[in-house]
Design a protein around this motif. Structure first.
Motif, PDB file in Angstrom:
ATOM      1  N   GLY A  69       0.703  77.838 -39.730  1.00 47.67           N
ATOM      2  CA  GLY A  69       1.867  78.190 -38.923  1.00 47.67           C
ATOM      3  C   GLY A  69       3.113  77.420 -39.333  1.00 47.67           C
ATOM      4  O   GLY A  69       3.057  76.459 -40.109  1.00 47.67           O
ATOM      5  N   ILE A  70       4.232  77.842 -38.802  1.00 45.58           N
ATOM      6  CA  ILE A  70       5.506  77.146 -38.998  1.00 45.58           C
ATOM      7  C   ILE A  70       5.609  76.154 -37.846  1.00 45.58           C
ATOM      8  O   ILE A  70       5.841  76.552 -36.703  1.00 45.58           O
ATOM      9  N   ILE A  71       5.376  74.883 -38.137  1.00 44.60           N
ATOM     10  CA  ILE A  71       5.167  73.917 -37.053  1.00 44.60           C
ATOM     11  C   ILE A  71       6.479  73.271 -36.633  1.00 44.60           C
ATOM     12  O   ILE A  71       7.139  72.594 -37.429  1.00 44.60           O
ATOM     13  N   LEU A  72       6.839  73.471 -35.387  1.00 42.42           N
ATOM     14  CA  LEU A  72       7.999  72.824 -34.778  1.00 42.42           C
ATOM     15  C   LEU A  72       7.433  71.888 -33.712  1.00 42.42           C
ATOM     16  O   LEU A  72       7.159  72.302 -32.585  1.00 42.42           O
ATOM     17  N   SER A  73       7.267  70.619 -34.072  1.00 44.06           N
ATOM     18  CA  SER A  73       6.469  69.733 -33.206  1.00 44.06           C
ATOM     19  C   SER A  73       7.247  69.200 -32.008  1.00 44.06           C
ATOM     20  O   SER A  73       6.651  68.831 -31.005  1.00 44.06           O
TER      21      SER A  73
ATOM     22  N   MET B 206      26.506  71.859 -28.905  1.00 47.65           N
ATOM     23  CA  MET B 206      25.049  71.804 -28.772  1.00 47.65           C
ATOM     24  C   MET B 206      24.384  72.581 -29.909  1.00 47.65           C
ATOM     25  O   MET B 206      24.846  73.661 -30.298  1.00 47.65           O
ATOM     26  N   GLN B 207      23.301  72.028 -30.432  1.00 49.29           N
ATOM     27  CA  GLN B 207      22.563  72.643 -31.536  1.00 49.29           C
ATOM     28  C   GLN B 207      21.264  73.287 -31.005  1.00 49.29           C
ATOM     29  O   GLN B 207      20.708  72.826 -30.001  1.00 49.29           O
ATOM     30  N   PRO B 208      20.772  74.289 -31.703  1.00 47.15           N
ATOM     31  CA  PRO B 208      19.539  74.935 -31.235  1.00 47.15           C
ATOM     32  C   PRO B 208      18.383  73.958 -31.001  1.00 47.15           C
ATOM     33  O   PRO B 208      17.631  74.105 -30.035  1.00 47.15           O
ATOM     34  N   MET B 209      18.266  72.953 -31.869  1.00 45.48           N
ATOM     35  CA  MET B 209      17.146  72.014 -31.670  1.00 45.48           C
ATOM     36  C   MET B 209      17.326  71.199 -30.386  1.00 45.48           C
ATOM     37  O   MET B 209      16.345  70.840 -29.728  1.00 45.48           O
TER      38      MET B 209
ATOM     39  N   VAL C   2      14.343  77.864 -37.923  1.00 42.96           N
ATOM     40  CA  VAL C   2      13.283  77.979 -36.921  1.00 42.96           C
ATOM     41  C   VAL C   2      13.832  77.833 -35.501  1.00 42.96           C
ATOM     42  O   VAL C   2      13.682  78.731 -34.664  1.00 42.96           O
ATOM     43  N   ALA C   3      14.486  76.698 -35.213  1.00 43.80           N
ATOM     44  CA  ALA C   3      15.017  76.511 -33.850  1.00 43.80           C
ATOM     45  C   ALA C   3      16.067  77.576 -33.549  1.00 43.80           C
ATOM     46  O   ALA C   3      16.153  78.077 -32.419  1.00 43.80           O
TER      47      ALA C   3
END
Ligand SMILES: [Zn+2]
Length: 492
Positions: free
Chosen positions: A55-59, A382-385, A432-433
């Motif tokens: 998977g594409i891991i966004l921890s 503000m940033q997506p992350m 991703v974010a």
């Protein structure tokens, strides 16, 4: 309630049963627990390890980092390791190629008991401003009329239906603000609904009305009966609304029991003087969750920030229902922990994509307006992350669950969602974010896991007979509207 239903974070898939022994509300209408086609054999089997692969891991954990292609190994409900490549020959494998793998969303303030009222006040504002067009305001029509006629059975099905809807949308943890404690049986029904949903939930014990209401004194019974163990999906928070007479007693009871104290803080309810006074007198602490925080003074904000209090914002609702301007920048400027909350589905969707887009667009709107007016010191955009953190780990911190959930971290419970990055509305994936925050919606929530147990697989919620539950929520809707004398009109 069968022992498997009530086993909390084990949440093990088990045999279908409608007539649940001992359940007061005819059970959660569980459907066959065997998975749909394509579900790997052995998934949700106690003792088997699970490997989410490729998977594409966004921890959402800087110490773990992110992986363009990575694996997550789960054992006994917990994440045991995360890496680019994990070998675990004995594990059941979930093929996560093309999926973003991230922690489940956390909603820190939702009124699930209002599920039968969905879209009923799509046009409504919070309190009566005297204009005929606003006669159907929330305070009078929901809190002072409709909510008063709920039976425990209504409470149960509302809690359950609203809960599984959010589970389907990838919200693995909620704080349910249940202002429906008209009797001890109402309180029990809230908790049964939360428990039968099978996700992580914080029972927000708020007020009720009538001769049989026992708030706040029933808190000790509820805590001792349902929340004596830390090893379960449910925990408890005390409601302490400062616009209600006698709120001091609720705070005292909550703090005696070691419970965090949550409350709505809304200027249009005339709360600012009380809030300022409490702040000046030193009532606030890191155990406070302040919801909305609209219309408060600079002093009030200073007291809240200095105390380490948490802020929960329902940005679309605050704008839509006239709570006041969402104080996003006030919380950010003071370095406060800020989470997102859906509030009420009588007026707005309870999915977190709506909350996330509300947050980022409003914050950037104000900052951009400032830049366009020529300011050079306008707030950082503000940033997506940042948004992902507010929708996950910061919510966990607010609910005192950050050691348990909120990020993909070895040792934490496996509250994990897989989001479809190959879908028509998302591909090709470039950030991703950014894709999660600005493109996705609930149809992209492919798989949902709570405490290592798969609750939704390949787009399909497991373990519930939705058609049957829909019938029950419609019956409850009809009962509530009739008892309250409110006519339902589909087009007016
Ligand atoms: Zn609320």
């Amino acid at each position: 309630m069968c022992s498997l239903c009530s086993s909390g974070n084990r949440g093990i898939a088990h045999s279908p049963h409608d007539a649940v022994s001992g359940a007061s509300h005819s059970g959660p209408a569980l459907a066959a627990a065997h998975g749909p086609a394509g579900m790997p054999q052995g998934l949700n089997t106690p003792g088997r390890r699970t490997l989410i692969k490729g998977g594409i891991i966004l921890s959402v954990d800087d110490a773990v980092g992110n992986f363009p292609s990575g694996d997550v190994l789960i054992e006994n409900g917990r994440i045991v390791s995360i890496g680019a490549q994990i070998d675990a020959a004995d594990a059941v494998v979930i093929d996560a190629r093309g999926k973003i793998v991230m922690p489940g969303f956390i909603d820190t303030h939702h009124h699930q008991f209002e599920t039968v009222l969905r879209s009923q006040l799509a046009h409504g504002i919070l309190i009566n401003d005297g204009l005929p067009v606003n006669a159907a305001n929330y305070y009078e029509s929901v809190l002072q009329k409709l909510s008063l006629v709920y039976t425990p059975e209504d409470v149960y099905i509302n809690e359950l239906f609203g809960g599984i809807s959010q589970l389907d949308a990838g919200v693995t943890t909620v704080m349910d603000v249940s202002q429906i404690h008209h009797s001890p049986e109402h309180s029990d029904a809230v908790i049964e609904g939360l428990r039968d949903t099978g996700r992580r939930a914080v029972f927000g014990y708020f007020e009720g009305w009538g001769d049989r209401a026992r708030y706040p004194e029933d808190a000790r019974r509820l805590r001792d009966t349902y929340f004596s163990s830390d090893d379960q999906l449910l925990s408890m928070i005390m409601g302490g609304e400062i616009y209600l007479p006698g709120f001091e007693r609720a705070w005292e009871v909550g703090r005696d029991l070691g419970l965090p104290i949550a409350l709505h803080v809304v200027g249009t309810f005339g709360m600012q003087p009380t809030f300022d006074r409490l702040g000046a007198e030193g009532w606030f602490g890191p155990d406070n969750i302040f919801i909305h925080m609209t219309g408060m003074s600079d002093d009030g904000w200073r007291y809240a920030a200095d105390a380490g209090a948490h802020v929960s914002l329902s940005v679309p609702i605050e704008m839509h229902m006239r709570h006041g301007t969402p104080p996003i920048q006030k919380a950010l400027d003071r370095g406060m922990c800020l989470s997102l909350s859906s509030d009420v589905e009588c007026t707005m969707s309870a999915d977190m994509f709506t909350q996330m887009r509300g947050l980022i667009t409003v914050q950037r709107m104000f900052a951009n307006a400032s830049a366009l007016e020529g300011a050079t010191d306008y707030p950082a955009l503000m940033q997506p992350m940042d948004v992902i953190r507010h929708a996950t780990i910061e919510g966990a911190r607010g609910l005192k669950l950050d050691k348990v959930t909120g990020s993909l971290t070895p040792g934490k419970q496996a509250d994990i969602i897989l989001l479809d990055a190959d879908a028509l509305n998302v591909a090709p994936l470039n950030h991703v974010a950014g894709a999660v925050v600005t493109l996705m919606e609930r149809t992209n929530v492919n798989t949902v896991m709570v405490g290592g147990v798969v609750k939704k697989w390949n787009g399909q919620l497991l373990g519930f007979d939705i058609a049957r539950l829909r019938g029950r929520i419609e019956e409850s809707r009809d009962r509530v509207f009739a008892a309250a004398g409110v006519e339902r009109s589909l087009f007016n």
